[in-house]
Scaffold this motif. Structure first.
Motif, PDB file in Angstrom:
ATOM      1  N   UNK A 266       8.656  -3.039  -6.728  1.00  0.00           N
ATOM      2  CA  UNK A 266       7.114  -3.039  -7.189  1.00  0.00           C
ATOM      3  C   UNK A 266       6.326  -2.953  -6.087  1.00  0.00           C
ATOM      4  N   UNK A 267       6.594  -2.929  -4.836  1.00  0.00           N
ATOM      5  CA  UNK A 267       5.775  -2.454  -3.785  1.00  0.00           C
ATOM      6  C   UNK A 267       6.008  -1.046  -3.609  1.00  0.00           C
TER       7      UNK A 267
ATOM      8  N   UNK B 165       7.561   6.532  -6.631  1.00  0.00           N
ATOM      9  CA  UNK B 165       8.385   6.610  -7.686  1.00  0.00           C
ATOM     10  C   UNK B 165       9.934   5.439  -7.215  1.00  0.00           C
ATOM     11  N   UNK B 166      10.058   4.677  -7.855  1.00  0.00           N
ATOM     12  CA  UNK B 166      11.198   3.846  -7.647  1.00  0.00           C
ATOM     13  C   UNK B 166      12.138   4.250  -8.536  1.00  0.00           C
ATOM     14  N   UNK B 167      13.691   4.288  -7.880  1.00  0.00           N
ATOM     15  CA  UNK B 167      14.729   4.409  -8.506  1.00  0.00           C
ATOM     16  C   UNK B 167      15.723   3.136  -8.001  1.00  0.00           C
ATOM     17  N   UNK B 168      15.748   2.316  -9.076  1.00  0.00           N
ATOM     18  CA  UNK B 168      16.496   0.902  -8.807  1.00  0.00           C
ATOM     19  C   UNK B 168      17.902   1.123  -9.180  1.00  0.00           C
TER      20      UNK B 168
ATOM     21  N   UNK C  20       7.897  -6.346   3.021  1.00  0.00           N
ATOM     22  CA  UNK C  20       6.830  -5.298   2.349  1.00  0.00           C
ATOM     23  C   UNK C  20       6.048  -4.464   3.276  1.00  0.00           C
ATOM     24  N   UNK C  21       5.543  -5.197   4.310  1.00  0.00           N
ATOM     25  CA  UNK C  21       5.032  -4.353   5.710  1.00  0.00           C
ATOM     26  C   UNK C  21       5.863  -3.479   6.258  1.00  0.00           C
ATOM     27  N   UNK C  22       7.259  -3.658   6.393  1.00  0.00           N
ATOM     28  CA  UNK C  22       8.155  -3.002   6.951  1.00  0.00           C
ATOM     29  C   UNK C  22       8.207  -1.525   6.038  1.00  0.00           C
ATOM     30  N   UNK C  23       8.609  -1.844   4.674  1.00  0.00           N
ATOM     31  CA  UNK C  23       8.561  -0.775   3.749  1.00  0.00           C
ATOM     32  C   UNK C  23       7.211   0.029   3.801  1.00  0.00           C
TER      33      UNK C  23
END
Length: 147
Positions: free
Chosen positions: A26-27, A34-37, A123-126
């Motif tokens: 989500x982050x 674009x996220x590929x889960x 999330x901060x690392x990401x």
């Protein structure tokens, strides 16, 4: 930290990392990517090497530019991914290590330990990982030695 270009980011985890992976997915989207889960999607026990390999293959095939891996500690899944030539998975615990993994090591996979790091720090690392580019220069020769 907002990147200038949108990227496709693959995410994968074992059962211990599902909740953190889902939050990071989500982050990724919230940061404009674009996220590929690639799974897993539940708490049934699975083997982290399978998901480290799956993500590594996706990055190497160009299905995603960068990857994010999560297991309980981040250690096992990063070892699995790093067995693939061309993958540079960095286990990070803070924004400094996430930023430097990109700047100095041209890491293309961020690994995190769901049992080792809080969600906000993750999330901060990401965000730091996605916003940072490789410096090249004196680091390029060293990265080339990694294979």
């Amino acid at each position: 930290m907002q990147p200038t270009t949108s990227r496709r980011v693959a995410l994968a985890s074992d059962h211990a990392g599902v909740a953190l992976k889902d939050a990071l997915r989500d982050a990724v989207t919230a940061l404009g990517h674009t996220a590929l889960d690639l799974g897993t999607h539940g708490d049934a026990s699975v083997d982290y090497p399978d998901f480290g390999d799956k993500l590594a293959r996706a990055v190497l095939a160009g299905e995603a530019e960068l990857g994010v891996l999560v297991c309980g500690t981040g250690i096992g899944i990063s070892i699995a991914a790093n067995r693939h030539k061309g993958i540079r998975a960095a286990l990070c615990h803070d924004t400094t290590s996430a930023r430097l993994s990109r700047q100095h090591n041209d890491a293309n996979v961020l690994a995190l330990g769901a049992r080792m790091i809080g969600i906000e720090v993750a999330k901060d690392c990401l965000a730091a990982f996605l916003a940072t580019e490789f410096e090249g220069g004196r680091h390029a020769g060293r990265v080339n030695k990694l294979g």
